[in-house]
Design a protein around this motif. Sequence first.
Motif, PDB file in Angstrom:
ATOM      1  N   THR A  78       0.770  -0.987   0.145  1.00  0.00           N
ATOM      2  CA  THR A  78      -0.040  -0.207  -0.010  1.00  0.00           C
ATOM      3  C   THR A  78       0.896   1.196   0.154  1.00  0.00           C
TER       4      THR A  78
ATOM      5  N   GLU B 230       1.078   3.628   2.286  1.00  0.00           N
ATOM      6  CA  GLU B 230       1.672   3.550   3.646  1.00  0.00           C
ATOM      7  C   GLU B 230       2.720   2.521   4.007  1.00  0.00           C
ATOM      8  N   THR B 231       2.724   1.343   3.161  1.00  0.00           N
ATOM      9  CA  THR B 231       3.731   0.376   3.282  1.00  0.00           C
ATOM     10  C   THR B 231       4.912   0.851   2.583  1.00  0.00           C
TER      11      THR B 231
ATOM     12  N   ARG C  18       6.661   3.596   4.639  1.00  0.00           N
ATOM     13  CA  ARG C  18       7.480   2.844   5.855  1.00  0.00           C
ATOM     14  C   ARG C  18       8.476   2.214   5.339  1.00  0.00           C
TER      15      ARG C  18
ATOM     16  N   LYS D 207      10.579   1.100  11.897  1.00  0.00           N
ATOM     17  CA  LYS D 207       9.065   1.057  11.984  1.00  0.00           C
ATOM     18  C   LYS D 207       8.620  -0.570  11.760  1.00  0.00           C
ATOM     19  N   PRO D 208       7.443  -0.728  12.241  1.00  0.00           N
ATOM     20  CA  PRO D 208       6.710  -1.885  12.219  1.00  0.00           C
ATOM     21  C   PRO D 208       6.010  -1.842  10.750  1.00  0.00           C
ATOM     22  N   ILE D 209       6.271  -3.133   9.982  1.00  0.00           N
ATOM     23  CA  ILE D 209       5.557  -2.883   8.651  1.00  0.00           C
ATOM     24  C   ILE D 209       4.503  -4.199   8.477  1.00  0.00           C
ATOM     25  N   GLU D 210       3.287  -3.552   8.318  1.00  0.00           N
ATOM     26  CA  GLU D 210       2.051  -4.418   8.544  1.00  0.00           C
ATOM     27  C   GLU D 210       1.810  -4.991   7.211  1.00  0.00           C
TER      28      GLU D 210
END
Length: 123
Positions: free
Chosen positions: A99, A101-102, A105, A120-123
């Motif tokens: 996405t 946002e991904t 990040r 940062k965490p990757i979801e």
Amino acid sequence: MSACRGEIDVDDEIPRLFVWCVGDHEPTETKYIEYGIEEEGVPWDVDHGHDGNGVDVAYRAATDSALKIGVSVTTDSRIVVHHRQLPSDDPMFDVLEVTPETARRLGSNSARLAKGTPLKPIE
């Protein structure tokens, strides 16, 4: 090519992380990767026209980067973040479903790898 400080002079010796695109164009995710890198204040360079799979291209970018960080973006929007000191077939991140946002990040994390700050965490 683009970079956080404009076009790159061939004699420019500023260390940069490299974002290499597989194929002849820059996928739309590239701009989100750049946003994340820019937020972290790390110089970068984007180039397209590379051949190979995402992991190989990211590793070659990392080996060419003075900051030891390479990112690849494939034509199917796969993003790979690699570090020169990792095994060539074992990247730090390899994300298929991306996405905006991904992608941002992942750009931020590539810069954070160069700076040595927590990721940062990757979801």
